[in-house]
Design an enzyme around this catalytic site. Structure first.
Site, mmCIF file in Angstrom:
data_model
loop_
_atom_site.group_PDB
_atom_site.id
_atom_site.type_symbol
_atom_site.label_atom_id
_atom_site.label_comp_id
_atom_site.label_asym_id
_atom_site.label_seq_id
_atom_site.Cartn_x
_atom_site.Cartn_y
_atom_site.Cartn_z
ATOM 1 N N ASP A 118 -8.722 4.821 -3.118
ATOM 2 C CA ASP A 118 -9.752 4.959 -2.080
ATOM 3 C C ASP A 118 -10.932 5.779 -2.577
ATOM 4 O OD1 ASP A 118 -8.000 3.543 -0.533
ATOM 5 O OD2 ASP A 118 -7.235 5.287 0.534
ATOM 6 N N GLU A 148 2.780 5.659 -3.754
ATOM 7 C CA GLU A 148 2.937 6.876 -4.574
ATOM 8 C C GLU A 148 4.397 7.383 -4.605
ATOM 9 O OE1 GLU A 148 -1.173 7.142 -2.606
ATOM 10 O OE2 GLU A 148 0.806 6.422 -2.138
ATOM 11 N N ASP A 161 0.831 -1.200 0.000
ATOM 12 C CA ASP A 161 0.000 0.000 0.000
ATOM 13 C C ASP A 161 0.870 1.256 0.000
ATOM 14 O OD1 ASP A 161 -2.267 1.525 0.026
ATOM 15 O OD2 ASP A 161 -3.119 0.621 1.818
#
Length: 779
Positions: free
Chosen positions: A483, A419, A416
């Site tokens: 999300d 970025e 996760d």
């Protein structure tokens, strides 16, 4: 010179030219692939490509020559011409006055790429390499450069854009359109993008017989088709570098992308089944109860996911013993029930965790210019990101994942916040300034996991990540749209979002079915809900149309490359949305597994040729001008056309059937002509689904897990044309398929003879007697 690159020697089968103060390099990588590199700094123009490009130049079949039109590099597929250096431009009249105060940053370089038959593929009519400055409003970027770093330039190129040219790909943009033409797209990883997270994969395919790979990892803006031009502008670089892949078909373009950046490995077969997730399963007891709930009901499922906060501290890499007392025993029990397990692992460490001091001592954090770790204070207290662009940090990171999670029996990992979570502009990686290498982190971070799998495990890698970059498809990674919110507008925008993302050379993508964000306390539907929400109140509150939304989203999810439910509802299992919703959800669970022989064979095709199997209609029906901007339908493999319902309260929708073929309604077997828009019945339990005439659809027997041996129950033929299909099988677990340990059964339908034949490996079937079903024929 770019830190990732080395200067290469010149070859007679490349163009190494000077145009004014610029160096122009044109080098071949295949008969249909060529790279162009330009810079005012010679060493940068001649340097190797950047991160994500794994191929080496290959000049076989190419020749260079000099003619009246300029310098030419030629193969059987492509002719590249660099125009000769023109005379010095002499301004006249008002031009003279303008030139006293304003001038361009680079000398002109005329470059065209055509087929040998003279068909234009790409024509560059301008390029840029300018020092950041106050006129352009980008001078602040110079603060992100250290004195020891290479100089910063803004770099870009402008290409001719015919009015009928259309563009697809460029990663993930969730604004809700398909064709990029007429849009300005910011190619950068941005969790906070207004429409939903954006992800940069700088690869675009067009309807003009080529794709372009933009070889620059900084944030890049692309303006498609304005003023009959398409302009690429990257915030930072020392050159303009791009690849052009010529292709008579999209398959050929994707094969070229595969050759440049790496193949897409087969995932474990479980990854193509159903993946159950929520935010979050908080204890071992809860997870086991969910597993038993599925198995007791005999609903098919493969993967269970443990999301964040299973640890005692961010970066501690442990599992809170108060809630997870025996992870090893838990995984053993779940494996015995034919489940696979995935766990979320963040790349961040807080100063109080047991590993922070080690990472700090070794200088393995994403850091500021003074060497201190980047953090998100005062609002984000989750620590600092490890810099896995450093190969030593990447190896160490995998080692602690292996020590703490692989050892407990987990099969797959949710990487996760790739970025990375702390945006790198103004910070620094091992590979260089974060502003220059803004988009590369997910490539390196997922590679850390993949390399660890290949080194230490025999099982196939499965990594879930929210971000991507050139080459990340090679890392055993599946991606998702981050999300997102749980509403009808978001659902509608997911369809073109996914089509463009997979068009970027990334075959595996999905959404959080139902949306991730918390639901509003109440929501008034536009129309009467199609499902009764009253028995799901504890889960959905007064969002009266949410069970309907979830069902429609789930129907769409069954036809995504990966099929994963996630979200922040208290419960998220298929029995959580009411008694009316449950049987519909189970219908699509079972259909997904019934289609597994077809789906797994599509995965093998993606491995072999790099092309996605969730495909915009433009890929397969390029001769039909009506499909160029249809973003609410798509092909799922060569046979199935999927048209999700994304409006609340409706029980029909319009569907365009591409011309040139006939189509069958999957649910009714009605045969329809292509080239028309029809209104299709779509009651709440039906997603409009059509099968192309001239298709073979292999369907499997009912199973509850991909661990079970699944025999083919039906070979369903949709007549109307000759058809072929290669049915693929392997062990579904290891990489032995790379050694040739797999089976292919070739299926062929001869339309004239009305006969289905099989060749190749024997195919396990339920019954030869009832195996072949020809739609429209009486049995």
């Amino acid at each position: 010179m770019l830190l990732c690159c080395a200067v290469r020697a010149a070859s007679s089968q490349q163009l190494n030219l000077t145009r004014g103060e610029a160096t122009v390099l044109v080098e071949p990588y295949a008969p249909n692939i060529v790279r162009v590199s330009l810079s005012l700094r010679r060493e940068d123009a001649l340097a190797a490509p950047g991160y994500g490009i794994s191929a080496k130049p290959l000049a076989d079949g190419w020749s260079a020559e000099k003619g009246q039109s300029g310098d030419v590099l030629r193969s059987s597929r492509v002719v590249v011409t660099v125009a000769p250096e023109g005379g010095k431009w002499v301004p006249t009249g008002t031009q003279t006055d303008i030139a006293k105060f304003f001038n361009g940053s680079t000398p002109g370089v005329g470059l065209s790429i055509k087929t040998p038959e003279g068909v234009s593929l790409l024509q560059m009519h301008g390029w840029q390499m300018s020092v950041p400055n106050h006129k352009d409003g980008n001078a602040d970027v110079l603060y992100d450069r250290r004195p020891t770093d290479p100089p910063f330039f803004q770099v870009g190129a402008t290409f001719v854009s015919p009015q009928d040219e259309h563009y697809y790909g460029l990663g993930q943009n969730q604004e809700g359109y398909l064709d990029r033409r007429g849009h300005v797209v910011r190619c950068a990883h941005d969790y906070n993008a207004p429409s939903g997270q954006s992800v940069c994969v700088p690869f675009v395919v067009t309807n003009k017989g080529y794709g372009i790979v933009w070889d620059n990892p900084s944030a890049t803006t692309v303006a498609f088709g304005f003023n009959n031009s398409t302009r690429w502008t990257s915030d930072v670089g020392q050159r303009v570098s791009f690849f052009v892949i010529a292709g008579k078909t999209y398959e050929e373009i994707y094969a070229g992308y595969r050759a440049l950046t790496g193949e897409t490995p087969m995932l474990p077969k479980s990854a193509y089944g159903y993946i159950q997730c929520k935010q979050r399963y908080t204890s071992q007891d809860e997870l086991i109860a969910v597993a038993k709930g599925y198995r007791d009901r005999k609903y098919p499922i493969d993967d269970l996911v443990i999301d964040w906060f299973h640890y005692t501290k961010m970066g501690e890499m442990d599992m809170d013993p108060a809630k997870w007392p025996d992870p090893v025993g838990m995984n053993k029990q779940l494996h015995g029930m034919n489940f696979h397990t995935m766990i979320s692992v963040w790349p961040r460490f807080v100063p109080e965790d047991r590993y922070y001091a080690t990472v700090l001592k070794n200088d393995w954090f994403e850091k500021l210019a003074d060497g201190s770790p980047t953090n998100g204070l005062p609002y984000d207290r989750a620590g600092s990101d490890i810099d896995t662009t450093n190969p030593e940090a990447a190896k160490w990171y995998w080692s602690i994942v292996k020590e703490n999670y692989v050892s407990k029996g987990f099969d797959a990992f949710w990487a996760d916040e790739t970025e990375p979570d702390l945006p790198p502009n103004g910070s620094y990686f091992h590979v260089g300034p974060g502003t220059q290498f803004f988009n590369v982190y997910p490539l390196f971070h997922t590679r850390a996991f993949y390399n660890g799998f290949r080194k230490d495990l025999e099982t196939r890698a499965l990594i879930l990540a929210r971000d991507s970059y050139l080459g990340a498809q090679h890392n055993g990674t599946i991606f998702w749209s981050s999300d997102i919110s749980g509403n009808w507008d978001t659902l509608k925008r997911q369809i073109p979002t996914g089509i463009n993302f997979v068009a970027s050379g990334m075959p595996y993508w999905s959404t959080d079915i139902g949306g991730w964000q918390y639901l509003p306390g109440s929501h008034k539907p536009d129309r009467p809900p199609l499902l009764d929400p009253s028995d799901a109140r504890e889960n959905i509150g007064h969002y009266d149309d949410y069970p309907e939304l979830y069902v429609r989203w789930f129907e769409y999810g069954a036809f995504q490359p990966n099929f994963r439910s996630h979200g922040s509802r208290p419960q998220n299992e298929v029995w959580s949305y009411g008694k009316q919703a449950e049987p519909i959800l189970v219908k699509y669970l079972r259909l997904r597994y019934q289609l597994m022989p077809y789906l797994y064979s599509l995965a093998h095709l993606a491995h072999e040729n790099g092309a996605p199997f969730m495909r915009g209609l433009f890929m397969d029906f390029g001769d039909d001008p009506k499909v160029v901007d249809i973003g609410d339908e798509y092909m799922f493999g060569p046979a199935l056309l999927v048209a999700p319902v994304t409006e609340q309260g409706v029980t029909s929708r319009q569907v365009y059937l591409p011309k040139g073929v006939d189509w069958y309604n999957y649910w009714t077997n009605e045969r329809l002509h292509g080239g028309q828009t029809i209104t299709v019945d779509a009651p709440i339990d039906v997603i409009p689904l059509f099968v192309k005439a001239g298709s073979i659809l292999p369907l499997g027997e009912p199973v509850e897990s991909t661990n079970e041996t699944q025999r083919v129950a039906t070979l369903r033929v949709y007549p109307g044309a000759d058809a072929d299909f290669d049915l693929y099988r392997d062990d579904g677990i290891t990489y032995n398929y790379e050694k040739g340990q797999f089976e292919l059964t070739h299926l062929h339908w001869a339309e004239a003879a009305r006969k289905l034949s099989r060749s190749g490996a024997a195919m396990p079937v339920v019954s030869e007697k009832d195996l072949v079903e020809v739609v429209g024929s009486k049995r």
